[in-house]
Each structure stands twice: as C-alpha cells, then as structure tokens.
Design a protein around this motif. Sequence first.
Motif, PDB file in Angstrom:
ATOM      1  N   ILE A   1       0.858  -1.186   0.000  1.00  0.00           N
ATOM      2  CA  ILE A   1       0.000   0.000   0.000  1.00  0.00           C
ATOM      3  C   ILE A   1       0.899   1.243   0.000  1.00  0.00           C
ATOM      4  O   ILE A   1       2.121   1.140   0.020  1.00  0.00           O
ATOM      5  CB  ILE A   1      -0.928   0.012   1.236  1.00  0.00           C
ATOM      6  N   GLY A   2       0.285   2.424  -0.015  1.00  0.00           N
ATOM      7  CA  GLY A   2       1.067   3.654   0.009  1.00  0.00           C
ATOM      8  C   GLY A   2       1.731   3.891   1.350  1.00  0.00           C
ATOM      9  O   GLY A   2       1.238   3.447   2.391  1.00  0.00           O
ATOM     10  N   LYS A   3       2.847   4.612   1.332  1.00  0.00           N
ATOM     11  CA  LYS A   3       3.579   4.873   2.568  1.00  0.00           C
ATOM     12  C   LYS A   3       2.730   5.677   3.547  1.00  0.00           C
ATOM     13  O   LYS A   3       2.787   5.481   4.770  1.00  0.00           O
ATOM     14  CB  LYS A   3       4.876   5.614   2.258  1.00  0.00           C
ATOM     15  N   GLY A   4       1.898   6.578   3.010  1.00  0.00           N
ATOM     16  CA  GLY A   4       1.022   7.373   3.866  1.00  0.00           C
ATOM     17  C   GLY A   4       0.059   6.500   4.648  1.00  0.00           C
ATOM     18  O   GLY A   4      -0.218   6.762   5.833  1.00  0.00           O
ATOM     19  N   LYS A   5      -0.450   5.456   4.005  1.00  0.00           N
ATOM     20  CA  LYS A   5      -1.361   4.533   4.682  1.00  0.00           C
ATOM     21  C   LYS A   5      -0.632   3.743   5.771  1.00  0.00           C
ATOM     22  O   LYS A   5      -1.187   3.463   6.838  1.00  0.00           O
ATOM     23  CB  LYS A   5      -1.989   3.567   3.674  1.00  0.00           C
TER      24      LYS A   5
END
Length: 396
Positions: A36-40
């Motif tokens: 998943i995205g790093k922000g998530k």
Amino acid sequence: MEDAQREFHELIHATDCASISGVVCRIHRPSVTFLIGKGKVEEIARRAEEEKADVVVFNQSLSPAQQRNIEEIVGIKTIDRTQLILDIFAKRAQSREGKLQVELAQLQYLLPRLMGQGIILSRLGGGIGTRGPGEQKLEMDRRRIRNRINRIQKELKEVEARRLATQQKRQRYDIPTVVLIGYTNAGKSTLMNSLTQAGVLAKDQMFSTLDPVSRRLILPNHQPVVLVDTVGFIHDLPHHLIEAFKATLEGVRRADVLLHVLDISHPLAREHHEAVYEVLKQIESSEKNVITLLNKIDLVDGRDRIDQFQKEFIGSIPISAKTGEGAELLLQMLAHHLSEHMVLLKCMIPTSHMRFISKVYEEGQVFYREDGLDGIWLEARVPAHLANQIKVFATE
C-alpha cells in the motif's frame, strides 16, 4: 467489501485474539515496497499506537521485503493473511499428520523470510503468528530448516503410502469413497455426524475440522461406502497449505463422488461456491462427479432463495445437516450415482456356502429368493467384489 471484512475479523477471532481497529486501503497499483502507500502505512502506525495494538494483520499476502518495511514503520509485529491462516491451522491440528503438515507449511513460509544467519525475531512474541514450530525452531538457519522440511516431507510420504494402501484395499473390495468438501464452516462435520454418528467436532467456527475423518456409511440399497470429512476451503487458500496438505487432499482426487456442502444461508454463498471450485482446479479435481448440497435451509426464510439456488445449480439437493431434512434424498442420489459399483446377480447358492446368503443381504439388495433342497436361488444387486466371490461356486 463488508462481507470480506467480516470474514477477515472471523479469521482473527479464530486465533482467540480481538480485532480492535481496522483500516481500509484501496490501491490501484500495489507498491513493491509496502503493498500500500507509505502514507497509509504511517496512518496504520498511528492507529496502532493509539489503540495499543500488539500486532498488525494484513488481509493480503505480503512479500518478505514488504513485511519487513512495514514493520520498521509501524514498530510492532506485522503478519499477513497467509501467516494468520497458518496460525489457525496450527491451533486446530490434532493428529501427528496434521501437525506435521502445518509445520511444513510454516517452515516453507518462513524460509524466504530468513536474513543473514537467521530469522529477524526482534518483535516475535506471544499471540497470533507464533504458534507451531516454536521460537527454538524459528531460530534455525536455512540449512537446518531445509533439513527439517526434508524430514517432514519424508515422514508425510510414509503416511501417504499407508493411506494409499488403505485406499487400494477399498478398491480391491470395490468400496466407493465419498468425500465432503466445502467452504469452511459450511456444515460438513455436522452432516458427517448426522449420516454416520461419527462424533466429529462440529462448531460454528472456521476450520473446526482439520484432520480428515473416515466412516462407513450404508446406502438405502445396502451398498457400503466410505464417507470422508475434509478440511474446509477458503478464498485465497495459501499455496503453502495446499502443498503441505497435498497428501490429505489427494483423497479428493481419488474420490468416486464429491459432496459439495454449500451454506446457502450465507450472503456470500455464490462466492464461496467459486472459491471451492478454484481450490478444486488447483488440485486437478474440478472435473470430478460433484453433488451440490444446499445446506442450512432451516436458516433460510421462505422457499424463494432455495428455489433460486436449485435453478442455478442443476441437480442440487436442499438439505439441513442440523435437522436431517433432505438426508433421505441425498442417500438415494448417492446410491444412483454409485450404482455402477453394483452388479446384478442371478444364481443358486449351494447349502455348503450358506454364509454368503447373509453377506448378500448385508451388502446388497435382494429382489427375489427361492429356497430349495440343494440351495437358495437369489436375484440381487451386490457389490462387484462379492459377486466375483459367489460366482466361483454358484450355479447361474
């Protein structure tokens, strides 16, 4: 989406742990680094800290690198769907074979996650994802793990050889094998108990039955069959489990008839049906003779849903494993499907072989009998192996 999340929570609860929070991640293109995205990932880390979580569980498979990268950010143990299911299997395994199969799957899963001289164990503690081989085995280096895998595979081959010998004995006596398959918690064990009084553990939980159970069942035409209960299937069944349980699942491939137990009271019944057939494809059994059983009709309101499923799955049988409704029709259908294992016998059995008369009544269906001074004339349908024994001395 909600049903998939519900099943995921049920898997977590099956490990005797509680799911205290959840994050839904929608991705168009999986990230090689984190899936998943790093922000998530950072959001998950904050949520885990706020909730004082012990472990983060992903409802997807993670590569070893993804698992490590996520752990470095969230700061606590992170496991994926495969490791979660492996943990449930480790908890459920009772027999020596079952425990070996689970350990084999766990070691095959852990092997690519080794780093340097050993496994990263900095955050390994209690709870889910740690059952089975144990910390001592987890610290083995690659060579020792491979050696252990080889020993387990050798032992499982010996178990498979003994099972094959039993199956060949059944084939010699022409005793058909009927195997129960279905999504986990579909009611296979309850049906097994209802038909054979097997006493198999039947709970409203995922993977309540892990070790296969075999029982003798007599059909309405007196034909004996062997009924086998198997481990439940699930969406995305880990490849490691399919490989480790190949010996057990071989029974599915060798079955004369498969009884697919489908819980039609479940909102995802159709998806469960597809998941079962996906596993059958993986073990090269999708072309087997299958009778679909529409189970748990006692939990369905009205006939509309039952009628709809009967239209979708031609030849299916509505049943309730719990109440016994539909069992008589099921047994008659089985007798019809397995009729090729029975042959018509017309002969005079001499008085010197009267013991075979009782065998004909026990294993076959007698249509006509006439007692005489020299013996008994019988017309009956019997298993081929019994007919072959009788023809040696009988007068046709």
